[in-house]
Design a protein around this motif. Structure first.
Motif, short mmCIF file in Angstrom:
data_model
loop_
_atom_site.label_atom_id
_atom_site.label_comp_id
_atom_site.label_asym_id
_atom_site.label_seq_id
_atom_site.Cartn_x
_atom_site.Cartn_y
_atom_site.Cartn_z
N THR A 276 4.02 -15.00 -0.89
CA THR A 276 5.25 -14.78 -0.13
C THR A 276 5.34 -13.27 0.11
N PHE A 277 6.36 -12.87 0.84
CA PHE A 277 6.55 -11.43 1.07
C PHE A 277 6.75 -10.70 -0.26
N TRP A 278 7.47 -11.34 -1.19
CA TRP A 278 7.76 -10.67 -2.46
C TRP A 278 6.54 -10.60 -3.36
N THR A 279 5.78 -11.69 -3.43
CA THR A 279 4.58 -11.65 -4.28
C THR A 279 3.56 -10.63 -3.77
N LEU A 280 3.44 -10.54 -2.45
CA LEU A 280 2.46 -9.63 -1.86
C LEU A 280 2.98 -8.20 -1.79
N GLY A 281 4.24 -8.05 -1.32
CA GLY A 281 4.78 -6.72 -1.10
C GLY A 281 5.25 -6.02 -2.36
N VAL A 282 5.72 -6.80 -3.36
CA VAL A 282 6.20 -6.20 -4.61
C VAL A 282 5.17 -6.36 -5.72
N TRP B 129 1.48 -11.68 -9.37
CA TRP B 129 2.44 -11.15 -10.35
C TRP B 129 1.80 -10.83 -11.69
N TYR B 130 0.49 -11.12 -11.85
CA TYR B 130 -0.15 -10.92 -13.14
C TYR B 130 -0.04 -9.46 -13.61
N TYR C 10 0.82 -1.21 0.00
CA TYR C 10 0.00 0.00 0.00
C TYR C 10 0.86 1.26 0.00
N ILE C 11 2.10 1.16 0.50
CA ILE C 11 2.93 2.37 0.62
C ILE C 11 3.25 2.92 -0.77
N LEU C 12 3.99 2.15 -1.58
CA LEU C 12 4.31 2.60 -2.93
C LEU C 12 3.06 2.64 -3.82
N GLY C 13 2.13 1.74 -3.55
CA GLY C 13 0.92 1.68 -4.36
C GLY C 13 0.05 2.91 -4.24
N LEU C 14 0.27 3.73 -3.21
CA LEU C 14 -0.48 4.98 -3.05
C LEU C 14 0.40 6.21 -3.22
N GLY D 232 2.13 -6.89 -5.32
CA GLY D 232 0.95 -6.14 -4.92
C GLY D 232 1.01 -4.67 -5.27
N VAL D 233 2.23 -4.11 -5.41
CA VAL D 233 2.37 -2.69 -5.79
C VAL D 233 1.75 -2.46 -7.17
N PHE D 234 2.02 -3.37 -8.11
CA PHE D 234 1.48 -3.22 -9.46
C PHE D 234 -0.04 -3.37 -9.45
N LEU D 235 -0.55 -4.27 -8.61
CA LEU D 235 -2.00 -4.42 -8.49
C LEU D 235 -2.62 -3.14 -7.93
N MET D 236 -1.97 -2.55 -6.92
CA MET D 236 -2.47 -1.30 -6.34
C MET D 236 -2.43 -0.17 -7.35
#
Length: 610
Positions: free
Chosen positions: A240-246, A513-514, A91-95, A248-252
């Protein structure tokens, strides 16, 4: 009480659910008969650009905090632990990125539809491609969003399936049509309060049923539901932390950066500064929503442990787990089941209303208005008719979803994520790469969509085929392993042997990662095609449509104090660019310090109608 016995609503539960629908309708009626009475497209579609940051931030959060998430996240945490909670890191970078890049670009161009940007930057064909892709995405998502919670409610409580579908769909369509974006935003605020209240009430009572806070914590800790950092870099691992934290940024970014439903709220703010502040304020709102959903999943585990109602065959799907828990544990508390169902359908209403308003906006501004001249009153009436039409279409889509089996339903949900990535890539191609041309944009978008559906549908079919593969015969394999290899090494060898390779490994890519894969494909293919067909020259790029990445980075490195003392202006060839207009560098102090200049001329007015 027999756990397998059917659960039913009481009169109090029905009254609470009905009050939610009545209150939502009342807000729509209020804004239909007050103020400007939704008599212009500016008021109906953009709330007259008069919204403050607090209601906008709550509406931004509620728009994609759908009923699917309210019932899906607790079930995910109950089944697999709190690893999913790490998506909050994205959410940090995603916003931050939308707040400082996308919002300034879109707001200063005075857009109504975000796809107007694509014509300004590229051409009308790119704009139409983006609009049609968005319409396809949202109609499917809304159909699933209407049907899924109604189906779960019907399976657990016997609540009439089509009664719930029609009630939510029709009420939402009416207040969206009558009250416009103002009604949508303020009902989102009301529904967010209901949503948080319902979840919090269920958590508090559930903790008491589990034996208290300390007892509940011991149960979830001993049950292995508290997850640590999983730093496995394998992109095929689901969470994992990478799939969710990184990832997830693109999804956000696809949701909060370039999605019309969200951008439309930014554009309805009174000033650019309030639009940016509303994006900042979404962060704590999303964290609270995520925390409540995850805590509910932990409370469910504290109450049931490993005796899952799904394994006991009290229910038939994970989607029914949350509602079963509410009806099973809280039935002795009159009104609480009804409050949670109101919470569930509040999430559904907020998503549907936002989608209907945004669909009406893009259809009017991108597909109708550029080709037909009409009066403001007629355009407003047509916008309202479009909102009604899309409401009916989405109800029809809910019926189509009803005709599908659960596996196809899962595929339909994945389509929303698959389409968002290519649209993100298309906007990034235009905003960050001045050399990109229209041909590269169209071919890049097509390539991104092709990859998205190839990986998504291929992965879906691959999982279906793997579910019927005979179980792994470990006895034959282990017998061939030398004696000096430990059990840990044997396990590692088995894991390596069972890891998908080739196309199966590609299809096994985590769904998180999609968006990253698809958006990157659009950018790379778009740039390659642009260089092959003749890249766009700097003087041919419409002013205000490209974000100056290099110049901004240099200003932050060499003049760190400048960003704190005044608002930076984009400069082009000795001039400064404000709201898409090139002005001489000698500006007034007022122009330097304000977010919006006094000149209200919109860059969109210069669009062609080719």
């Amino acid at each position: 009480m027999d756990p397998s016995a059917p659960k039913y609503f009481t009169i109090i539960d029905y009254v609470i659910f009905a009050l939610l629908l009545v209150a939502s309708m009342s807000i729509g009626l209020y804004y239909a008969f007050t103020g400007g009475r939704q008599s212009t497209t500016r008021e109906f579609l953009l709330a007259d650009r008069s919204m403050k940051c607090l209601p906008i931030s709550l509406s931004l959060m509620a728009t994609f905090q759908s009923a699917v998430a309210v019932i899906g996240t607790p079930a995910e945490v109950y089944t697999n632990g709190t690893q999913y909670w790490f998506i909050g890191c994205s959410y940090i970078l995603g916003l931050l990125i939308p707040a400082h890049i996308f919002i300034p670009v879109f707001y200063r161009l005075h857009l109504t539809s975000v796809y107007q940007y694509l014509e300004l930057r590229f051409c009308k064909a790119v704009r139409i491609c983006g609009t049609v892709t968005f319409i396809f995405q949202m109609v499917i998502y809304v159909g699933v969003g209407i049907y899924t919670p109604a189906l779960a409610l019907n399976a657990v409580t016997g609540f009439h399936l089509w009664g719930a579908v029609l009630a939510t769909g029709l009420v939402c369509t009416l207040y969206t049509t009558l009250g416009g974006l103002k009604a949508v935003v303020w009902t989102d605020v009301f529904q967010t309060v209901v949503m948080f209240t319902g979840q919090l009430a269920v958590i508090i009572v559930g903790v008491q049923q589990a034996g208290g806070l300390s007892e509940a914590w011991v149960k979830v800790r001993d049950g292995g539901r508290i997850s640590g950092f999983d730093l496995n870099p394998d992109p095929t691992v689901r969470h994992t932390f990478w799939t969710l934290g990184v990832g997830g940024v693109f999804l956000m970014l696809s949701l909060y950066g370039v999605n019309q439903a969200q951008v439309q709220r930014y554009l309805s703010s009174r000033t650019e500064k309030e639009a940016v502040m509303s994006c900042y304020m979404v962060f704590p709102c999303l964290q609270v929503a995520l925390m409540l959903s995850c805590l509910m999943g932990l409370v469910m585990y504290a109450c049931y442990g490993n005796n899952s109602p799904l394994e006991q065959q009290y229910i038939t799907s994970k989607d029914q787990l949350v509602l079963y828990f509410v009806m099973d544990m809280l039935q002795n508390f009159p009104g609480l089941p009804g409050l949670f169902v109101a919470c569930l359908f509040s999430a559904s209403l907020s998503t549907i209303s936002s989608a209907l308003n945004s669909l009406a906006t893009v259809t009017m501004m991108d597909l109708i208005k550029p080709h037909y001249s009409m009066t403001e009153a007629r355009a407003t009436r047509l916008s309202k008719m479009l909102a009604v039409s899309y409401g009916i279409i989405c109800l029809a889509m809910a019926y189509v979803v009803h005709l599908m089996n659960s596996s196809v339903l899962q595929a339909a949900l994945s389509i929303f994520g698959m389409v968002g990535g290519p649209l993100l890539g298309l906007f990034c191609l235009g905003i960050f790469f001045p050399c990109a041309n229209s041909i590269g944009a169209v071919i890049g978008l097509a390539a991104g969509l092709l990859i998205a559906f190839w990986v998504g549908i291929g992965g879906f079919l691959s999982r279906m085929s793997s579910s019927v593969v005979p179980p792994f015969n470990s006895s034959n394999t282990v017998a061939a392993v030398p004696d000096n290899i430990t059990i840990t090494a044997v396990t590692a060898l088995i894991d390596a042997a069972s890891r998908p390779v080739g196309l199966h490994g590609f299809y096994s890519l985590s769904y998180m990662w999609y968006s990253a894969l698809n958006s990157t494909t659009v950018v790379l293919i778009g740039l390659i095609i642009s260089f092959m067909t003749g890249r766009t020259k700097g003087e041919d790029v419409a002013s205000g449509t490209v974000y100056p990445v290099v110049r901004t980075a240099r200003s932050l490195l060499h003049k760190p104090s400048a960003c704190c003392t005044s608002h930076p202006q984009h400069k082009i060839d000795g001039h400064k660019e404000i709201n898409g207009n090139i002005k001489e560098d000698a500006g007034t102090q007022e122009e330097t310090e304000t977010f919006l200049p006094s000149n209200p001329v919109s860059r969109v007015e210069q669009e062609t109608s080719v």
